[in-house]
Structure formats: structure tokens, C-alpha cells
Design an enzyme around this catalytic site. Structure first.
Site, PDB file in Angstrom:
ATOM      1  N   ASP A  55       0.767  -0.964   0.099  1.00  0.00           N
ATOM      2  CA  ASP A  55      -0.177  -0.068   0.101  1.00  0.00           C
ATOM      3  C   ASP A  55       0.743   1.398   0.006  1.00  0.00           C
ATOM      4  O   ASP A  55       1.837   1.344  -0.850  1.00  0.00           O
ATOM      5  CB  ASP A  55      -1.047  -0.039   1.331  1.00  0.00           C
ATOM      6  N   HIS A 106      -7.133  -7.065   0.018  1.00  0.00           N
ATOM      7  CA  HIS A 106      -6.032  -5.989  -0.208  1.00  0.00           C
ATOM      8  C   HIS A 106      -4.773  -6.154   0.967  1.00  0.00           C
ATOM      9  O   HIS A 106      -3.659  -6.078   0.833  1.00  0.00           O
ATOM     10  CB  HIS A 106      -6.674  -4.583   0.066  1.00  0.00           C
TER      11      HIS A 106
END
Length: 293
Positions: A109, A273
């Protein structure tokens, strides 16, 4: 070394690992000192603890160093720029102070935003780079936010975080609800209440929300500096793009290959994610294979 930057925030311990502070940045280190060094960076809305399930397995072979980015966890929350090249310089300076001459770098991320820029600035310090499910400014981050509800939920927050003042107004005092949505909406597995409390407390600590939003607000500058660096040369170190079956970027390797001469990829099944949290054993296996090959 300095004392903990955020004294009111609980300090999570991981057996076999030691907390260290270097120039305001918090690092957690374990594994054999003589092993290959592996540096880990986490993203929004998390801290180094995002890697805690993978770190023991990685530390069987590697000297593992997980670092809180500025604004995360027990690192400081400066008021200067959060463009990823500026932050990358701080990470590199901390690693130099920790006596890490050369290392492998794995990041998720926003941590991957910083890692990509660090590789552009300090490629000579890297053995290789692994990037996990990240829309990197100017690289893999789409120029526009989709309006299709089936896709918009993955990226809507990029625009929201860019708006001056409004996110702070709406989120102050509601950090836990916001973190809870991210961790539950973007993951296939379930985060427990203790993990949600930990990340919410880090975001709510003084300067945490401001600093976290600053990465998004400085993303255009990060993209500009990325492209300026890439006009001079592309990455030559091995790059591993780690995607997930239900993540944000379906093929990290394909999106990175125009900028890296040696990019390969792997897709982690049964994961959203938050890949290091959801499939730590698969992440350990992928990183170990990448480093040892």
C-alpha cells in the site's frame, strides 16, 4: 536512538523482536544479524503490526526490520512534506544508522509508494524490491477514480483524502469506525477487535490523521518526482509484484514492468487487499523464493 515518539500509544511486542528508534522513526527488528536484511513497510491505515503474522516466519532466514513510516505507529509526525521521495530519504537514513548496508525491501500500500521512490533514489542499496497491491502515484495509480459502484469502493478514498480540512472534520473522534470499514471492506478474512483498536489508536494519536492524509495530499508531488527520476533511468534491481485474488491492482507485475527491467509477479489466492495479514504464510513463501532464487 531516541525514546518512543508516541508515549500515549500502546507498544505492541512480538516475541523474538526488539523495538528501536532512530531519528524519530520506530523500527522492530528480529532474526539472525548475519542473515540477509529484509526491510518491511506497511500502508494505510496500518502500522508495522501489519507484518506481525509474517515476521516470525521471515525471521527464520532473514534479518527482518519492520519500520513505521513517518505518521505511523510510534514514528514521529512531522509537519514537513510527505511526498514519497522525502520520506524515502528518511527511511534510508534510518537504515544507515541501523547498520544495514544493503537489503531487500518489501512494502504494501502506501509503504509501496515509499519503497518505489526509495528504489529510484537509492537503488544501489537494494538487492531487490517486492511491492504488494499498491496504486503507486504516477505508476500504478489510476488517473481517475471509477464511478461504477462495483469498483469505486476500492479507490474512492483517494479523492476524499485530498479535500482540505473536510476529512479531519468528519473523521476526528470516529477513527475506529473508519479503520473498521477499511479492514472489513477490503479484506476477505476478518480482523479482530484488538487489531482494529490498535490501528484506530495510532490514527487517532496526535498528528496521526494529519500525517496519514498528507501522503495522499502530496501524491501529485510524489508522482512528479517518480517520473522525473524515471526519465533518467528505469529500475534494474529485481522487482516482484505481489497481487491478490481480490485486491486493488490485479497484476502488479504488468503495471510495474514498463518501469522495471526485471519484473516478475505472483498472485496470492484467497486474499483481499491486506495480503500480509490475510495470507502470511503465502507472503513468507513468496518473499523467501524471491530472495533465495
Amino acid at each position: 536512538m531516541t525514546a518512543a515518539a508516541i508515549p500515549e500509544l500502546p507498544l505492541y511486542d512480538l516475541p523474538g523482536f526488539t523495538h528501536r528508534w532512530v531519528d524519530g522513526l520506530h523500527a522492530v527488528e528480529g532474526g539472525p544479524q548475519t542473515g540477509p536484511a529484509l526491510v518491511l513497510l506497511a500502508g494505510f491505515p496500518q502500522t508495522w503490526w501489519a507484518w506481525c503474522k509474517a515476521m516470525p516466519g521471515l525471521a527464520e532466514r532473514f534479518r527482518v526490520i519492520a519500520i513505521d513510516l513517518p505518521g505511523q505507529g510510534h514514528s514521529d509526525r512531522p509537519h514537513d512534506s510527505y511526498d514519497t521521495h522525502t520520506v524515502a530519504s528518511r527511511i534510508q537514513a534510518a537504515l544507515t544508522a541501523l547498520g544495514v548496508p544493503k537489503y531487500w525491501l518489501a512494502a504494501h500500500d502506501i509503504g509501496a509508494w515509499v519503497a518505489f521512490s526509495l528504489a529510484l533514489k537509492h537503488e544501489d542499496r537494494l538487492h531487490g524490491l517486492a511491492l504488494l497491491d499498491a496504486g503507486i502515484p504516477g505508476i500504478t495509480l489510476p488517473d481517475s477514480i471509477p464511478t461504477d459502484p462495483d469498483r469505486a469502493w476500492k479507490t474512492w478514498h483517494f479523492a476524499f483524502h485530498l479535500v482540505p480540512d473536510l476529512p479531519e472534520t468528519l473523521l476526528a473522534g470516529r477513527e475506529r469506525e473508519y479503520v473498521d470499514w477499511f479492514l472489513k471492506a477490503k479484506a476477505l478474512s476478518t480482523f479482530d477487535s484488538t487489531e482494529i483498536d490498535h490501528y484506530a489508536a495510532a490514527l487517532a494519536a496526535e498528528g496521526g490523521l494529519r500525517a496519514s492524509l498528507a501522503y495522499y495530499r502530496d501524491a501529485a508531488e510524489s508522482a512528479r518526482k517518480n517520473h522525473a527520476a524515471l526519465e533518467r533511468r528505469h529500475l534494474t534491481v529485481p522487482v516482484l509484484g505481489i497481487s491478490s485474488s481480490h485486491g486493488s491492482i490485479p497484476d502488479m507485475a504488468a503495471s510495474l514492468s514498463p518501469w522495471a527491467d526485471n519484473a516478475t509477479g505472483v498472485v496470492i489466492p484467497n486474499s483481499g487487499h491486506f495480503i500480509p495479514d490475510e495470507q502470511p504464510a503465502a507472503v513468507v513463501a513468496a518473499l523467501t523464493a524471491f530472495i533465495e532464487r
